[in-house]
Design a protein around this motif. Structure first.
Motif, PDB file in Angstrom:
ATOM      1  N   UNK A  37       0.481  -1.255   0.310  1.00 21.82           N
ATOM      2  CA  UNK A  37      -0.072   0.263   0.018  1.00 21.82           C
ATOM      3  C   UNK A  37       0.451   1.112   0.245  1.00 21.82           C
ATOM      4  N   UNK A  38      -0.004   2.281  -0.366  1.00 18.93           N
ATOM      5  CA  UNK A  38       0.818   3.087  -0.402  1.00 18.93           C
ATOM      6  C   UNK A  38       0.669   4.505   0.865  1.00 18.93           C
ATOM      7  N   UNK A  39      -0.663   4.263   1.363  1.00 17.27           N
ATOM      8  CA  UNK A  39      -0.323   4.973   1.892  1.00 17.27           C
ATOM      9  C   UNK A  39      -1.226   4.232   3.961  1.00 17.27           C
ATOM     10  N   UNK A  66      12.452   3.315  -2.711  1.00 15.41           N
ATOM     11  CA  UNK A  66      11.464   4.241  -1.946  1.00 15.41           C
ATOM     12  C   UNK A  66      12.039   3.652  -0.475  1.00 15.41           C
ATOM     13  N   UNK A  67      12.473   2.907  -0.032  1.00 14.70           N
ATOM     14  CA  UNK A  67      12.730   2.856   1.611  1.00 14.70           C
ATOM     15  C   UNK A  67      13.998   2.057   1.677  1.00 14.70           C
ATOM     16  N   UNK A  68      14.725   1.590   0.925  1.00 14.75           N
ATOM     17  CA  UNK A  68      16.252   1.135   1.638  1.00 14.75           C
ATOM     18  C   UNK A  68      16.169  -0.196   2.100  1.00 14.75           C
ATOM     19  N   UNK A  69      16.423  -0.032   2.780  1.00 17.11           N
ATOM     20  CA  UNK A  69      17.416  -1.594   3.318  1.00 17.11           C
ATOM     21  C   UNK A  69      16.417  -1.251   4.375  1.00 17.11           C
ATOM     22  N   UNK A  70      16.065   0.515   5.418  1.00 14.58           N
ATOM     23  CA  UNK A  70      15.540   0.672   6.215  1.00 14.58           C
ATOM     24  C   UNK A  70      14.046   0.192   6.531  1.00 14.58           C
ATOM     25  N   UNK A  71      13.507  -0.628   6.841  1.00 15.78           N
ATOM     26  CA  UNK A  71      11.856  -1.064   6.511  1.00 15.78           C
ATOM     27  C   UNK A  71      11.807  -1.180   8.586  1.00 15.78           C
ATOM     28  N   UNK A  72      10.928  -0.899   8.574  1.00 17.49           N
ATOM     29  CA  UNK A  72       9.973  -0.919   9.986  1.00 17.49           C
ATOM     30  C   UNK A  72       9.830  -2.571  10.213  1.00 17.49           C
ATOM     31  N   UNK A  73      10.851  -3.056  11.407  1.00 15.86           N
ATOM     32  CA  UNK A  73      11.103  -4.218  12.112  1.00 15.86           C
ATOM     33  C   UNK A  73      10.453  -5.064  11.566  1.00 15.86           C
ATOM     34  N   UNK A  75       9.452  -6.600   8.394  1.00 12.96           N
ATOM     35  CA  UNK A  75       7.955  -6.353   7.682  1.00 12.96           C
ATOM     36  C   UNK A  75       8.764  -6.201   6.336  1.00 12.96           C
ATOM     37  N   UNK A  76       8.196  -6.226   5.473  1.00 15.40           N
ATOM     38  CA  UNK A  76       8.505  -5.930   3.828  1.00 15.40           C
ATOM     39  C   UNK A  76       7.646  -5.048   3.330  1.00 15.40           C
ATOM     40  N   UNK A  77       8.178  -3.913   3.537  1.00 15.16           N
ATOM     41  CA  UNK A  77       6.573  -2.781   2.671  1.00 15.16           C
ATOM     42  C   UNK A  77       7.302  -2.991   1.297  1.00 15.16           C
ATOM     43  N   UNK A  78       5.917  -3.043   0.537  1.00 17.29           N
ATOM     44  CA  UNK A  78       5.725  -2.698  -1.377  1.00 17.29           C
ATOM     45  C   UNK A  78       5.075  -1.563  -1.328  1.00 17.29           C
ATOM     46  N   UNK A  79       5.677  -0.370  -1.785  1.00 20.00           N
ATOM     47  CA  UNK A  79       4.825   0.605  -2.180  1.00 20.00           C
ATOM     48  C   UNK A  79       4.092   0.755  -3.624  1.00 20.00           C
ATOM     49  N   UNK A  80       2.917   0.127  -3.269  1.00 25.14           N
ATOM     50  CA  UNK A  80       2.246   0.224  -4.632  1.00 25.14           C
ATOM     51  C   UNK A  80       0.914  -0.036  -4.298  1.00 25.14           C
ATOM     52  N   UNK A  81      -0.010   0.563  -5.282  1.00 22.04           N
ATOM     53  CA  UNK A  81      -1.671   0.039  -4.513  1.00 22.04           C
ATOM     54  C   UNK A  81      -1.713  -1.594  -4.648  1.00 22.04           C
ATOM     55  N   UNK A  82      -3.035  -1.273  -3.855  1.00 24.08           N
ATOM     56  CA  UNK A  82      -3.449  -3.137  -2.888  1.00 24.08           C
ATOM     57  C   UNK A  82      -3.419  -3.835  -4.426  1.00 24.08           C
ATOM     58  N   UNK A  83      -4.486  -2.879  -4.624  1.00 23.03           N
ATOM     59  CA  UNK A  83      -5.866  -3.714  -6.479  1.00 23.03           C
ATOM     60  C   UNK A  83      -4.376  -4.155  -7.420  1.00 23.03           C
ATOM     61  N   UNK A  84      -3.453  -3.549  -7.718  1.00 25.60           N
ATOM     62  CA  UNK A  84      -2.165  -3.403  -8.460  1.00 25.60           C
ATOM     63  C   UNK A  84      -0.915  -4.572  -8.013  1.00 25.60           C
ATOM     64  N   UNK A  85      -1.165  -4.743  -7.110  1.00 29.59           N
ATOM     65  CA  UNK A  85      -0.561  -6.523  -6.026  1.00 29.59           C
ATOM     66  C   UNK A  85      -1.344  -7.707  -6.155  1.00 29.59           C
ATOM     67  N   UNK A  86      -2.875  -7.239  -5.552  1.00 29.74           N
ATOM     68  CA  UNK A  86      -3.125  -8.684  -6.306  1.00 29.74           C
ATOM     69  C   UNK A  86      -3.330  -9.145  -7.447  1.00 29.74           C
ATOM     70  N   UNK A  87      -3.914  -7.956  -8.389  1.00 35.36           N
ATOM     71  CA  UNK A  87      -3.833  -8.342  -9.458  1.00 35.36           C
ATOM     72  C   UNK A  87      -2.248  -9.674  -9.691  1.00 35.36           C
ATOM     73  N   UNK A  88      -1.346  -8.823  -9.940  1.00 35.32           N
ATOM     74  CA  UNK A  88      -0.203  -9.610 -10.466  1.00 35.32           C
ATOM     75  C   UNK A  88      -0.362 -11.025  -9.260  1.00 35.32           C
ATOM     76  N   UNK A  89      -0.062 -10.764  -8.414  1.00 31.35           N
ATOM     77  CA  UNK A  89      -0.041 -12.204  -7.587  1.00 31.35           C
ATOM     78  C   UNK A  89      -1.305 -13.079  -8.609  1.00 31.35           C
ATOM     79  N   UNK A  90      -2.426 -12.978  -8.796  1.00 27.94           N
ATOM     80  CA  UNK A  90      -2.671 -13.636  -9.270  1.00 27.94           C
ATOM     81  C   UNK A  90      -2.451 -14.803 -10.591  1.00 27.94           C
ATOM     82  N   UNK A  91      -2.121 -13.056 -11.615  1.00 25.68           N
ATOM     83  CA  UNK A  91      -1.151 -13.754 -12.109  1.00 25.68           C
ATOM     84  C   UNK A  91      -0.338 -15.275 -11.789  1.00 25.68           C
ATOM     85  N   UNK A  92       0.498 -14.477 -11.266  1.00 21.40           N
ATOM     86  CA  UNK A  92       1.443 -15.432 -10.670  1.00 21.40           C
ATOM     87  C   UNK A  92       1.253 -16.391  -9.960  1.00 21.40           C
TER      88      UNK A  92
END
Length: 95
Positions: A37-39, A66-73, A75-92
């Motif tokens: 998510x972005x926000x 976006x974050x470098x390797x300094x993520x919150x303890x 967690x891995x954060x991916x900066x994209x909209x959730x709908x795009x992530x779900x679409x990509x993972x469904x294809x994968x």
């Protein structure tokens, strides 16, 4: 760019390969959790096999930019909209 991941021995594939977005879901062997998510961030549990796909590696590169390797303890954060992530993972999952 390379990622160094711990070796997983005898990882069993889950019979149910659907995405999980519940905050209380335990991460099964052979999967990992990401926050997308972005926000507002939402947690997804995805198979480790996604790491070999160029499209998913592109998302990881975006996260690095976006974050470098300094993520919150823990967690891995991916900066994209959730709908795009779900679409990509469904294809994968279908491939």
């Amino acid at each position: 760019m390379g990622f160094r991941l711990p070796r997983i021995v005898n990882a069993k594939t889950s019979p149910r390969r659907s995405l999980s977005s519940s905050e209380t879901t335990v991460v099964p062997k052979g999967h990992f959790a990401v926050y997308v998510g972005e926000i507002e961030k939402k947690r997804f549990v995805v198979p480790i096999s996604f790491l070999k796909h160029p499209s998913f590696q592109n998302l990881l590169s975006q996260a690095e930019e976006e974050y470098g390797f300094n993520h919150p303890p823990g967690s891995l954060v991916i900066p994209c909209i959730q709908e795009a992530f779900v679409d990509l993972t469904c294809c994968l999952q279908r491939s």
